[in-house]
Scaffold this active site. Structure first.
Site, short mmCIF file in Angstrom:
data_model
loop_
_atom_site.label_atom_id
_atom_site.label_comp_id
_atom_site.label_asym_id
_atom_site.label_seq_id
_atom_site.Cartn_x
_atom_site.Cartn_y
_atom_site.Cartn_z
N MET A 86 0.83 -1.21 0.00
CA MET A 86 0.00 0.00 0.00
C MET A 86 0.87 1.26 0.00
SD MET A 86 -2.83 1.19 2.78
CE MET A 86 -1.71 1.29 4.18
N LEU A 124 11.53 3.84 6.00
CA LEU A 124 10.23 3.99 6.65
C LEU A 124 10.09 3.06 7.84
CD1 LEU A 124 7.92 4.29 3.58
CD2 LEU A 124 8.16 5.93 5.42
N GLY A 125 9.75 3.64 8.98
CA GLY A 125 9.52 2.86 10.19
C GLY A 125 8.05 2.82 10.52
N SER A 126 7.75 2.98 11.82
CA SER A 126 6.36 2.89 12.28
C SER A 126 6.25 3.53 13.65
CB SER A 126 6.00 1.41 12.38
OG SER A 126 4.89 1.24 13.22
N SER A 127 5.05 3.98 13.99
CA SER A 127 4.86 4.59 15.31
C SER A 127 5.01 3.59 16.45
CB SER A 127 3.48 5.25 15.38
OG SER A 127 2.47 4.31 15.09
N CYS A 128 5.03 2.29 16.13
CA CYS A 128 5.15 1.30 17.21
C CYS A 128 6.59 1.19 17.74
CB CYS A 128 4.63 -0.06 16.78
SG CYS A 128 5.69 -0.89 15.63
N TYR A 173 8.43 -6.38 15.54
CA TYR A 173 8.43 -5.43 14.43
C TYR A 173 9.14 -4.14 14.86
CZ TYR A 173 6.29 -2.55 10.71
OH TYR A 173 6.05 -1.72 9.65
N LYS A 226 12.44 -2.23 13.25
CA LYS A 226 12.37 -0.87 12.73
C LYS A 226 13.34 0.07 13.46
CE LYS A 226 9.50 -1.32 9.36
NZ LYS A 226 9.95 -1.03 7.98
N ASN A 282 -0.47 4.99 12.04
CA ASN A 282 -1.27 3.91 11.43
C ASN A 282 -1.84 4.38 10.08
OD1 ASN A 282 -0.85 2.87 14.04
ND2 ASN A 282 -2.78 1.76 13.99
N LEU A 283 -1.66 3.56 9.06
CA LEU A 283 -1.99 3.98 7.69
C LEU A 283 -3.17 3.20 7.13
CD1 LEU A 283 1.71 3.95 6.53
CD2 LEU A 283 0.34 6.00 6.97
N HIS A 309 -4.86 -4.65 9.50
CA HIS A 309 -5.00 -3.64 10.55
C HIS A 309 -6.49 -3.36 10.78
CE1 HIS A 309 -0.78 -2.83 9.35
NE2 HIS A 309 -0.64 -2.62 10.64
N TRP A 317 -12.53 -6.26 17.82
CA TRP A 317 -11.57 -6.88 18.74
C TRP A 317 -11.27 -5.93 19.91
CZ3 TRP A 317 -7.18 -8.94 14.99
CH2 TRP A 317 -7.72 -9.94 14.19
N ARG A 354 -6.16 5.57 18.49
CA ARG A 354 -5.23 5.49 17.36
C ARG A 354 -5.38 6.72 16.48
NH1 ARG A 354 -3.78 1.99 20.11
NH2 ARG A 354 -3.27 -0.17 19.66
O1 GFB Z 1 -4.65 -1.83 13.60
P1 GFB Z 1 -4.26 -2.82 14.62
O2 GFB Z 1 -4.25 -4.24 14.21
O3 GFB Z 1 -2.81 -2.53 15.16
O4 GFB Z 1 -5.25 -2.71 15.87
P2 GFB Z 1 -2.07 -1.65 16.30
C1 GFB Z 1 -5.57 -1.49 16.48
C2 GFB Z 1 -6.63 -1.70 17.54
O5 GFB Z 1 -7.87 -2.05 16.90
C3 GFB Z 1 -6.35 -2.81 18.55
C4 GFB Z 1 -8.45 -3.17 17.54
O6 GFB Z 1 -6.79 -2.38 19.82
C5 GFB Z 1 -7.22 -3.95 18.04
O7 GFB Z 1 -7.61 -4.87 19.04
N1 GFB Z 1 -9.32 -3.89 16.61
C6 GFB Z 1 -10.69 -3.95 16.71
C7 GFB Z 1 -8.97 -4.61 15.53
N2 GFB Z 1 -11.20 -4.73 15.76
C8 GFB Z 1 -10.15 -5.15 15.00
C9 GFB Z 1 -10.06 -5.98 13.85
O8 GFB Z 1 -11.05 -6.51 13.34
N3 GFB Z 1 -8.82 -6.17 13.33
C10 GFB Z 1 -7.70 -5.59 13.88
N4 GFB Z 1 -6.51 -5.80 13.30
N5 GFB Z 1 -7.76 -4.83 14.99
C11 GFB Z 1 -0.10 -2.38 14.82
C12 GFB Z 1 1.20 -3.06 15.11
O9 GFB Z 1 -0.61 -2.11 16.07
O10 GFB Z 1 0.03 -1.14 14.17
C13 GFB Z 1 2.17 -2.98 14.01
O11 GFB Z 1 0.96 -4.38 15.53
C14 GFB Z 1 2.20 -1.63 13.32
O12 GFB Z 1 3.42 -3.30 14.50
C15 GFB Z 1 0.82 -1.08 13.05
O13 GFB Z 1 2.91 -0.72 14.09
C16 GFB Z 1 0.83 0.33 12.52
O14 GFB Z 1 -2.23 -0.19 16.06
O15 GFB Z 1 -2.44 -2.11 17.66
#
Ligand code: GFB
Length: 312
Positions: A19, A109-113, A140, A144, A169-170, A183, A206, A213
């Site tokens: 992406m 490119l890195g990430s906010s994590c 991850y 990074k 987050n993108l 994501h 979830w 975020r």
């Molecule tokens: O976007 P996400 O997977 O990543 O999840 P992170 C963000 C929040 O959304 C978490 C919730 O609190 C999830 O539990 N969430 C709710 C969901 N419903 C859903 C769903 O259906 N799917 C997903 N995926 N989440 C990632 C990092 O963190 O962000 C990576 O693991 C990276 O390393 C990326 O940095 C940008 O924001 O938590």
């Protein structure tokens, strides 16, 4: 050999099929650059020799290092080896080969994590390495952080004009819509769309819905990255965020509105919340003169239109 204003420069976008890489390639072409793309069949980025040979033949003026193993919270949490090993290899191989081939500009490119779980909010760049990481994405994050340091090491030891940017987050066109590995934003867009099609009464979200975020459209990120290639040459990495944060519950409500379907939100607390809050301080970027950010709702709307046209 050209780079200064970028036009007519030959720029390798590593990770053009993703992406972010796709968005950067489109944006660079609009700037008049010749974008170099190489799929996995052409060069295997986890193989140092392959990267060295290919780069020595190709000799770009600049590299945007957007290639990475990426995924949402569950993918990060359950596949630590993939996220640590693949990302370390990809970045180390490209950065090393870029040095061997004397590539003038490189943007990593890195990430906010990368920031500590309990970093001050909004998160300034200098909070890096001041506290423990969030456990769901530490693998991850470590990869990074190593990438940032490798870029800084080349600046320090060899005077390279290479830089690193940390996007928040993108989302946007070309995102991953697989419900297990994606994501949150693409996952909820798909869940609401499918609930509407099936007439489901509930949509599962979830975690608790409480984490906060910040989201940025990938085309806005690409615009910021081109700006940074033209205007930024500093040792420290730089944050790229929208400055606007929402709770996961609010995100779900906004997506429901865009999709036009009002389902009951069911929170699945067997899934992790991850970092409680992750708002980046992007004031350094804004002070340089870039602030070209669309609203979250507009971004979700155009992303939804795109998936309605091309499918998930
Ligand atoms: O976007 P996400 O997977 O990543 O999840 P992170 C963000 C929040 O959304 C978490 C919730 O609190 C999830 O539990 N969430 C709710 C969901 N419903 C859903 C769903 O259906 N799917 C997903 N995926 N989440 C990632 C990092 O963190 O962000 C990576 O693991 C990276 O390393 C990326 O940095 C940008 O924001 O938590």
């Amino acid at each position: 050999m050209t780079v200064q204003g970028l036009a007519a420069s030959r720029i390798w976008v590593a990770g053009h099929r993703g992406m972010v890489g796709g968005a950067v390639a489109r944006r660079l072409e609009a700037e008049g650059c010749k974008v170099i793309r190489a799929g996995r069949d052409v060069v295997d980025l986890v193989n140092q020799r392959a990267v060295n040979v290919w780069l020595a033949e190709t000799r770009p003026d600049a590299i945007v290092l957007a290639a990475a193993k990426v995924g949402g919270i569950q993918a990060n949490d359950t596949r630590p080896v993939d996220f640590l090993y693949e990302n370390l290899m990809i970045e180390a191989n490209i950065i090393h080969a870029a040095h061997e081939c004397d590539v003038e500009r490189l943007l990593f490119l890195g990430s906010s994590c990368i920031y500590p779980k309990m970093a001050p909010q909004p998160i300034p760049e200098d909070s890096l390495l001041t506290g423990p990481l969030e456990s769901t994405n530490e693998w991850y994050a470590i990869a990074k952080i190593a990438g940032i340091k490798l870029v800084q090491a080349h600046r320090k030891q060899y005077g390279r004009k290479w830089i690193s940017a940390m996007p928040t987050n993108l989302y946007g066109p070309g995102d991953n819509y697989d419900l297990q590995s994606s994501h949150v934003l693409p996952a909820l867009l798909r869940k609401f769309h499918e609930a509407k099609v099936r007439g489901d009464k509930e949509v599962v979200v979830w975690g608790s819905g409480k984490p906060l975020r910040e989201f940025l459209h990938c085309d806005d990120l690409a615009d910021a990255l081109v700006f940074l290639l033209q205007n930024y040459d500093d040792y420290e990495h730089i944050n790229v965020g929208s400055g606007v944060e929402v709770s996961i519950r609010e995100l779900a409500e906004t997506i429901a509105e865009v999709v036009g379907y009002d389902a009951e939100l069911v929170f699945d607390d067997s899934k992790p919340d991850g970092t409680p809050r992750k708002l980046m301080d992007s004031s350094r970027l804004h002070a340089l003169g870039w602030n070209n950010i669309r609203s979250l709702k507009d971004g979700i709307r155009s992303t939804y239109e795109e998936v309605l046209k091309n499918g998930f």
